[in-house]
Motif scaffolding. Structure first.
Motif, PDB file in Angstrom:
ATOM      1  N   VAL A 120       0.812  -1.183   0.077  1.00  0.00           N
ATOM      2  CA  VAL A 120       0.119   0.010   0.245  1.00  0.00           C
ATOM      3  C   VAL A 120       0.962   1.297  -0.144  1.00  0.00           C
ATOM      4  CG1 VAL A 120      -2.022  -1.123   1.154  1.00  0.00           C
ATOM      5  CG2 VAL A 120       0.015   0.106   2.480  1.00  0.00           C
ATOM      6  N   ASP A 121       0.222   2.256  -0.348  1.00  0.00           N
ATOM      7  CA  ASP A 121       0.808   3.816  -0.253  1.00  0.00           C
ATOM      8  C   ASP A 121       2.142   3.631  -1.144  1.00  0.00           C
ATOM      9  OD1 ASP A 121       1.297   6.363   0.705  1.00  0.00           O
ATOM     10  OD2 ASP A 121       2.594   5.744   2.237  1.00  0.00           O
ATOM     11  N   THR A 122       1.786   3.230  -2.185  1.00  0.00           N
ATOM     12  CA  THR A 122       3.099   2.984  -3.406  1.00  0.00           C
ATOM     13  C   THR A 122       3.402   4.392  -4.232  1.00  0.00           C
ATOM     14  OG1 THR A 122       2.487   0.828  -3.339  1.00  0.00           O
ATOM     15  CG2 THR A 122       3.970   1.619  -5.054  1.00  0.00           C
ATOM     16  N   LYS A 123       4.474   4.813  -3.840  1.00  0.00           N
ATOM     17  CA  LYS A 123       4.883   5.874  -4.745  1.00  0.00           C
ATOM     18  C   LYS A 123       5.078   5.769  -6.089  1.00  0.00           C
ATOM     19  CE  LYS A 123       6.997   7.789  -0.664  1.00  0.00           C
ATOM     20  NZ  LYS A 123       6.758   6.589   0.213  1.00  0.00           N
ATOM     21  N   PRO A 124       5.050   6.835  -7.044  1.00  0.00           N
ATOM     22  CA  PRO A 124       5.235   6.509  -8.432  1.00  0.00           C
ATOM     23  C   PRO A 124       6.508   5.876  -8.842  1.00  0.00           C
ATOM     24  CG  PRO A 124       4.120   8.528  -8.248  1.00  0.00           C
ATOM     25  CD  PRO A 124       4.435   8.101  -6.807  1.00  0.00           C
ATOM     26  N   ASP A 125       7.836   6.462  -8.275  1.00  0.00           N
ATOM     27  CA  ASP A 125       9.194   5.938  -8.563  1.00  0.00           C
ATOM     28  C   ASP A 125       9.010   4.365  -7.960  1.00  0.00           C
ATOM     29  OD1 ASP A 125       8.868   6.582  -5.780  1.00  0.00           O
ATOM     30  OD2 ASP A 125      10.973   7.347  -5.539  1.00  0.00           O
ATOM     31  N   GLU A 126       8.532   3.861  -6.868  1.00  0.00           N
ATOM     32  CA  GLU A 126       8.412   2.629  -6.561  1.00  0.00           C
ATOM     33  C   GLU A 126       7.694   1.704  -7.694  1.00  0.00           C
ATOM     34  OE1 GLU A 126       8.288   2.914  -1.920  1.00  0.00           O
ATOM     35  OE2 GLU A 126       6.492   3.173  -2.726  1.00  0.00           O
TER      36      GLU A 126
ATOM     37  N   ILE B 199       1.017   7.417 -13.922  1.00  0.00           N
ATOM     38  CA  ILE B 199       1.066   7.149 -15.215  1.00  0.00           C
ATOM     39  C   ILE B 199       1.909   8.524 -16.041  1.00  0.00           C
ATOM     40  CG2 ILE B 199      -0.332   7.385 -17.508  1.00  0.00           C
ATOM     41  CD1 ILE B 199      -2.650   6.080 -15.740  1.00  0.00           C
ATOM     42  N   GLU B 200       1.565   9.597 -15.660  1.00  0.00           N
ATOM     43  CA  GLU B 200       2.587  10.610 -15.972  1.00  0.00           C
ATOM     44  C   GLU B 200       4.075  10.496 -15.733  1.00  0.00           C
ATOM     45  OE1 GLU B 200       1.070  14.168 -14.189  1.00  0.00           O
ATOM     46  OE2 GLU B 200      -0.725  14.321 -15.348  1.00  0.00           O
ATOM     47  N   ALA B 201       4.521   9.706 -14.685  1.00  0.00           N
ATOM     48  CA  ALA B 201       5.754   9.386 -13.846  1.00  0.00           C
ATOM     49  C   ALA B 201       6.343   8.578 -15.078  1.00  0.00           C
ATOM     50  CB  ALA B 201       5.886   8.951 -12.556  1.00  0.00           C
ATOM     51  N   PHE B 202       5.371   7.526 -15.486  1.00  0.00           N
ATOM     52  CA  PHE B 202       5.987   6.673 -16.500  1.00  0.00           C
ATOM     53  C   PHE B 202       6.155   7.156 -17.751  1.00  0.00           C
ATOM     54  CE2 PHE B 202       4.299   3.202 -13.564  1.00  0.00           C
ATOM     55  CZ  PHE B 202       5.417   2.193 -13.947  1.00  0.00           C
ATOM     56  N   GLU B 203       5.475   8.331 -18.117  1.00  0.00           N
ATOM     57  CA  GLU B 203       5.638   9.167 -19.395  1.00  0.00           C
ATOM     58  C   GLU B 203       6.972   9.771 -19.184  1.00  0.00           C
ATOM     59  OE1 GLU B 203       2.137  11.297 -19.630  1.00  0.00           O
ATOM     60  OE2 GLU B 203       0.813   9.700 -20.572  1.00  0.00           O
ATOM     61  N   GLU B 204       7.210  10.465 -18.252  1.00  0.00           N
ATOM     62  CA  GLU B 204       8.451  11.347 -17.948  1.00  0.00           C
ATOM     63  C   GLU B 204       9.585  10.349 -18.044  1.00  0.00           C
ATOM     64  OE1 GLU B 204       7.627  13.500 -14.353  1.00  0.00           O
ATOM     65  OE2 GLU B 204       5.890  14.688 -15.184  1.00  0.00           O
ATOM     66  N   ALA B 205       9.353   9.160 -17.600  1.00  0.00           N
ATOM     67  CA  ALA B 205      10.603   8.293 -17.560  1.00  0.00           C
ATOM     68  C   ALA B 205      10.813   7.532 -19.016  1.00  0.00           C
ATOM     69  CB  ALA B 205      10.472   7.166 -16.479  1.00  0.00           C
ATOM     70  N   GLY B 206       9.949   7.704 -19.606  1.00  0.00           N
ATOM     71  CA  GLY B 206      10.175   7.182 -21.082  1.00  0.00           C
ATOM     72  C   GLY B 206       9.878   5.650 -21.137  1.00  0.00           C
ATOM     73  N   LEU B 207       8.885   5.200 -20.078  1.00  0.00           N
ATOM     74  CA  LEU B 207       8.696   3.947 -20.127  1.00  0.00           C
ATOM     75  C   LEU B 207       7.071   3.641 -20.472  1.00  0.00           C
ATOM     76  CD1 LEU B 207      10.421   2.939 -16.841  1.00  0.00           C
ATOM     77  CD2 LEU B 207      10.983   2.584 -19.125  1.00  0.00           C
TER      78      LEU B 207
ATOM     79  N   GLY C 227      -5.577   7.842 -18.575  1.00  0.00           N
ATOM     80  CA  GLY C 227      -4.589   7.358 -19.940  1.00  0.00           C
ATOM     81  C   GLY C 227      -4.191   5.768 -19.499  1.00  0.00           C
ATOM     82  N   ALA C 228      -5.199   5.209 -18.709  1.00  0.00           N
ATOM     83  CA  ALA C 228      -4.837   3.618 -18.349  1.00  0.00           C
ATOM     84  C   ALA C 228      -5.178   2.855 -19.595  1.00  0.00           C
ATOM     85  CB  ALA C 228      -5.750   3.275 -17.005  1.00  0.00           C
ATOM     86  N   ASP C 229      -4.733   1.937 -19.410  1.00  0.00           N
ATOM     87  CA  ASP C 229      -4.789   0.863 -20.686  1.00  0.00           C
ATOM     88  C   ASP C 229      -6.219  -0.122 -20.481  1.00  0.00           C
ATOM     89  OD1 ASP C 229      -2.446   1.374 -22.569  1.00  0.00           O
ATOM     90  OD2 ASP C 229      -1.316   0.925 -20.649  1.00  0.00           O
TER      91      ASP C 229
END
Length: 244
Positions: A155-161, A191-199, A221-223
């Motif tokens: 739980v309480d999972t941050k984007p970078d995690e 989702i934005e963090a994944f975009e910024e990371a190029g993933l 923007g989820a699949d």
């Protein structure tokens, strides 16, 4: 629907949505009395009975996957529906989960020894700020039973995690859960963090949870979006293009 076990027939009455009646009903139509007995005892949380019945089935040369699909997963599907619809609550879900774990003590070694390649690798977590995990945990059980490797971030999972876990485990699917309207926006942040990371193009992202809707998932923007644990396996297979 040709359910033989009387108790299981009573439990099935709680499944009221047409698509779920068809999906779960098909599981029981293809199963025999022993598999139905396993499913019923799992729903009731009778872990000792589930342990013994699964062993009995394997001793009678049932395939491990058959016991898993027609017994354990079929029972847990009804547990998921009853929990979502407030027929049962957290204590009952935990008891049923304990019963499934008891049955899996016999199943896991067989599946591990078979060397079957997993369908895919999934990272699961409840988003930042949210401490609820019962629905997520039900999805994890269903996904593992459906042939996926699942890594639970809790739980309480941050984007970078989420991002670090995808990179570490070379995951193809990310599943995010939220039970609070105040934490739902953190799905979009992730989702934005994944975009910024190029993933973003490297993974498929699924979202779910009581307040989450398909429209919200689309806006973020989820699949994919799942309203309950019963759907999550098929949705994960669909977005990966896996048949069955």
């Amino acid at each position: 629907m040709a359910i033989i076990h009387e108790g299981l027939s009573e439990e099935f009455k709680y499944v009221t949505k047409q698509n779920e009646q068809e999906h779960i009903g098909a599981m029981f139509d293809s199963s025999d009395l022993l598999m139905q007995e396993i499913a019923f005892n799992l729903i009731k949380g009778n872990n000792n009975e589930v342990y013994d019945l699964v062993k009995k089935a394997l001793d009678q040369n049932y395939e491990a996957n058959t016991v898993l699909d027609d017994g354990l997963i079929a029972g847990m599907a009804i547990v998921g529906v009853k929990f979502r619809d407030n027929v049962i609550f957290v204590p009952e879900v935990l008891i049923s989960a304990r019963a499934m774990k008891a049955g899996m003590e016999h199943i896991d070694p067989i599946l591990s020894a078979s060397g079957v390649e997993p369908i895919g690798t999934v990272i699961m977590g409840t988003v930042k700020g949210d401490l609820h995990d019962i629905g997520k945990n039900l999805c994890i059980m269903m996904l593992r039973g459906g042939g996926f490797t699942v890594h639970d971030l809790g739980v309480d999972t941050k984007p970078d995690e989420f991002i670090d876990a995808v990179l570490e485990h070379e995951a193809t699917v990310v599943g995010m859960s939220a039970l609070l309207t105040t934490t739902m926006p953190n799905m979009g942040v992730t989702i934005e963090a994944f975009e910024e990371a190029g993933l973003r193009d490297e993974v498929k992202i699924l979202v779910g949870g009581a307040p989450v809707t398909k429209n919200f998932a689309d806006e973020m923007g989820a699949d994919g979006y799942g309203s309950n644990a019963v759907e999550c396996v098929q949705i994960a297979k669909d977005i990966l293009g896996v048949k069955g």
